[in-house]
Motif scaffolding. Structure first.
Motif, short mmCIF file in Angstrom:
data_model
loop_
_atom_site.label_atom_id
_atom_site.label_comp_id
_atom_site.label_asym_id
_atom_site.label_seq_id
_atom_site.Cartn_x
_atom_site.Cartn_y
_atom_site.Cartn_z
N THR A 156 0.83 -1.21 0.00
CA THR A 156 0.00 0.00 0.00
C THR A 156 0.86 1.26 0.00
N HIS A 157 2.14 1.12 0.31
CA HIS A 157 3.09 2.24 0.26
C HIS A 157 3.98 2.01 -0.96
N VAL A 158 3.66 2.70 -2.06
CA VAL A 158 4.34 2.48 -3.34
C VAL A 158 5.59 3.34 -3.41
N VAL A 159 6.72 2.72 -3.77
CA VAL A 159 8.01 3.41 -3.87
C VAL A 159 8.54 3.27 -5.30
N ALA A 160 9.53 4.11 -5.63
CA ALA A 160 10.10 4.13 -6.97
C ALA A 160 11.02 2.92 -7.17
N PRO A 161 10.81 2.14 -8.23
CA PRO A 161 11.69 0.98 -8.48
C PRO A 161 13.03 1.39 -9.06
N ILE A 162 13.09 2.53 -9.78
CA ILE A 162 14.33 3.01 -10.38
C ILE A 162 14.44 4.51 -10.14
N ALA A 163 15.63 5.04 -10.37
CA ALA A 163 15.84 6.48 -10.28
C ALA A 163 15.54 7.11 -11.63
N GLY A 164 14.83 8.22 -11.61
CA GLY A 164 14.47 8.88 -12.85
C GLY A 164 13.53 10.04 -12.60
N VAL A 165 12.86 10.44 -13.67
CA VAL A 165 11.95 11.58 -13.64
C VAL A 165 10.52 11.07 -13.73
N ALA A 166 9.68 11.51 -12.81
CA ALA A 166 8.28 11.10 -12.79
C ALA A 166 7.51 11.86 -13.85
N THR A 167 6.66 11.16 -14.57
CA THR A 167 5.86 11.79 -15.61
C THR A 167 4.44 11.23 -15.57
N GLN A 168 3.50 12.01 -16.10
CA GLN A 168 2.08 11.67 -16.11
C GLN A 168 1.52 11.54 -14.69
N VAL A 169 2.11 12.32 -13.76
CA VAL A 169 1.63 12.27 -12.37
C VAL A 169 0.27 12.92 -12.25
N ASP A 170 -0.06 13.81 -13.19
CA ASP A 170 -1.34 14.50 -13.10
C ASP A 170 -2.53 13.55 -13.23
N GLN A 171 -2.29 12.32 -13.69
CA GLN A 171 -3.40 11.37 -13.81
C GLN A 171 -3.85 10.84 -12.45
N ILE A 172 -3.03 11.05 -11.41
CA ILE A 172 -3.40 10.55 -10.08
C ILE A 172 -4.45 11.47 -9.47
N GLU A 173 -5.49 10.86 -8.93
CA GLU A 173 -6.55 11.61 -8.24
C GLU A 173 -6.73 11.00 -6.85
N LEU A 174 -6.71 11.85 -5.84
CA LEU A 174 -6.91 11.37 -4.47
C LEU A 174 -8.31 10.78 -4.33
N GLY A 175 -8.37 9.64 -3.69
CA GLY A 175 -9.64 8.96 -3.50
C GLY A 175 -10.00 8.00 -4.60
N ARG A 176 -9.33 8.08 -5.74
CA ARG A 176 -9.64 7.15 -6.83
C ARG A 176 -9.09 5.78 -6.50
N VAL A 177 -9.89 4.76 -6.77
CA VAL A 177 -9.46 3.39 -6.50
C VAL A 177 -8.51 2.96 -7.60
N ALA A 178 -7.31 2.61 -7.20
CA ALA A 178 -6.30 2.15 -8.15
C ALA A 178 -6.33 0.62 -8.18
N PRO A 179 -6.78 0.03 -9.27
CA PRO A 179 -6.84 -1.44 -9.31
C PRO A 179 -5.45 -2.04 -9.45
N ALA A 180 -5.28 -3.21 -8.91
CA ALA A 180 -3.99 -3.89 -9.00
C ALA A 180 -3.69 -4.27 -10.44
N GLY A 181 -2.45 -4.02 -10.86
CA GLY A 181 -2.02 -4.35 -12.21
C GLY A 181 -2.25 -3.28 -13.24
N GLN A 182 -2.84 -2.15 -12.88
CA GLN A 182 -3.08 -1.07 -13.84
C GLN A 182 -2.12 0.08 -13.55
#
Length: 416
Positions: free
Chosen positions: A254-280
């Motif tokens: 439930t605490h997601v961390v970065a697997p590699i070092a780099g630049v985060a992109t498309q972060v604006d798609q995240i919405e608080l409260g939205r259910v994130a399904p596993a594997g998507q």
């Protein structure tokens, strides 16, 4: 004077026949005319080259000098060529990681923003941990119950051992009593009733012994090897421990961390409260270090290209700047072999198409790749170290002619 009064002048039509010529009188010698001012110009005109001379010089230049210069320059170009293989079908590549949650849950916190550089292991976002915390508590209870069951089985094993010893003594006593009464009956000193009672007591003691032994065997099986077995071999404990590990792992996810070092992109798609399904995938991280260039030269250009050869790259974004490196690897197959719908050359009409073989260019460790982005267009030039000779130039026409007679259909594809 009008035209009517003008006497008729002889014309070619009304001119009379010419009279026979007669010797002309010697003409008086006129005095020499004085030199005119245009005499020097006539001398210069006579001294200048005639148009015939100029046309001959031009013809010599066009027919001799220019072809000879073209042959020399062409030979020099051919001898210096063939060493470098270049292609503009190349693009910058980088490691990309799609951030995909392994468990399902609503997003409750986001720790990154668009374009932020993160290190490996940095927190990205959190899912609601409440249901997974509950599952972890249940798994801990099952593990504690398994430990208690193991302890009870150990105690039962010891108790059964004692019961087996006492039951064996009871059987021995009953057996002695039966033997004594049997002897009395044989000597007519005892009754048959006492013998039957003693035999019944012996049978009962033997049944109790067998029952206790069967319980001991069951306890031994449950323990997984008897009193010397450890709890790690106890089946219930193994299941409970696996459930606890799975619950703990789900809670950690439930605490997601970065697997590699780099630049985060498309972060604006995240919405608080939205259910994130596993594997998507939720967003992505693109590595900005350890870049490479994927090139796709033609198969006919790879005759002298090998892994490890030096190469250089120019990026369209940074014109005039050369990046040094080498050929890291060459793909074992052409690009069409790895396509979703590969070509079916064995069916239908077939048209030969020059294939392209992917290869990878790696930058030298000393090269500064800051500013490069994945997908940028590039030009790759590979130094094969090959040199041509005059012998190849002289023999190539004969090779081409021989290939023409050997296989006319493919002679035009043979390079000189």
């Amino acid at each position: 004077m009008s035209s009517r009064d003008r006497p008729n002048e002889p014309t070619p039509l009304n001119r009379a026949p010419a009279a026979p010529a007669r010797p002309a009188d010697p003409a008086p010698i006129a005095p020499a005319a004085p030199a005119s001012p245009s005499a020097p110009q006539r001398e210069e005109a006579l001294a200048a080259p005639t148009p015939r001379n100029r046309s001959g010089l031009s013809r010599f230049v066009l027919l001799v000098v220019l072809p000879a210069a073209a042959v020399v320059l062409g030979t020099m170009w051919w001898l210096s060529g063939g060493r470098y293989v270049s292609t503009d079908n190349a693009y910058v590549g980088a490691d990309k990681s799609l951030i995909t949650p392994q468990v399902t849950g609503p997003i409750v916190a986001v720790h990154v923003r668009e374009g932020q550089r993160v290190e490996a292991g940095a927190p990205l976002f959190d899912l609601d941990p409440a249901p997974y915390q509950t599952a972890l508590t249940l798994a801990q209870g099952r593990l504690a119950a398994a430990k208690l069951e193991f302890a009870n089985l150990q105690a039962a094993y010891v108790s059964n051992q004692n019961q087996i010893a006492m039951s064996q003594k009871a059987v021995d006593l009953r057996q002695n009593d039966f033997n004594r009464k049997f002897n009395l009956v044989n000597t007519s000193a005892g009754t048959r009733a006492d013998l039957d009672t003693s035999q019944a007591a012996l049978v009962q003691a033997q049944q109790i012994l067998e029952f206790v032994r069967s319980q001991q065997a069951t306890t031994t099986i449950k323990l997984g090897g008897g009193p010397t077995a450890t709890i790690d071999a106890f089946p219930d404990y193994i299941q409970a421990k696996a459930g606890l590990d799975d619950a703990q792992r789900n809670l950690d996810r439930t605490h997601v961390v970065a697997p590699i070092a780099g630049v985060a992109t498309q972060v604006d798609q995240i919405e608080l409260g939205r259910v994130a399904p596993a594997g998507q995938a939720v967003f992505a991280i693109v590595e900005d270090r350890g870049l490479w260039v994927d090139a796709n030269p033609k198969e006919s250009d790879l005759t002298y290209v090998h892994a490890g050869e030096p190469a250089s790259v120019t990026i369209d974004t940074f014109p005039g700047r050369d990046f040094k490196g080498r050929v890291c690897s060459i793909a074992p197959g052409t690009g069409s072999q790895f396509s979703i719908l590969p070509a079916q050359n064995a069916s239908g009409n077939w048209v030969k198409v020059v294939q392209r073989v992917p290869l990878r260019f790696c930058f030298d460790p000393s090269e500064n790749t800051e500013g490069l982005r994945a997908g940028m267009s590039a030009n790759v030039s590979i130094d094969t170290g090959r040199t041509r000779s005059l012998g190849e130039l002289l023999i190539s026409p004969f090779v081409w002619i021989g290939s023409w007679f050997a296989s006319p259909s493919t002679a035009k594809t043979v390079a000189p």
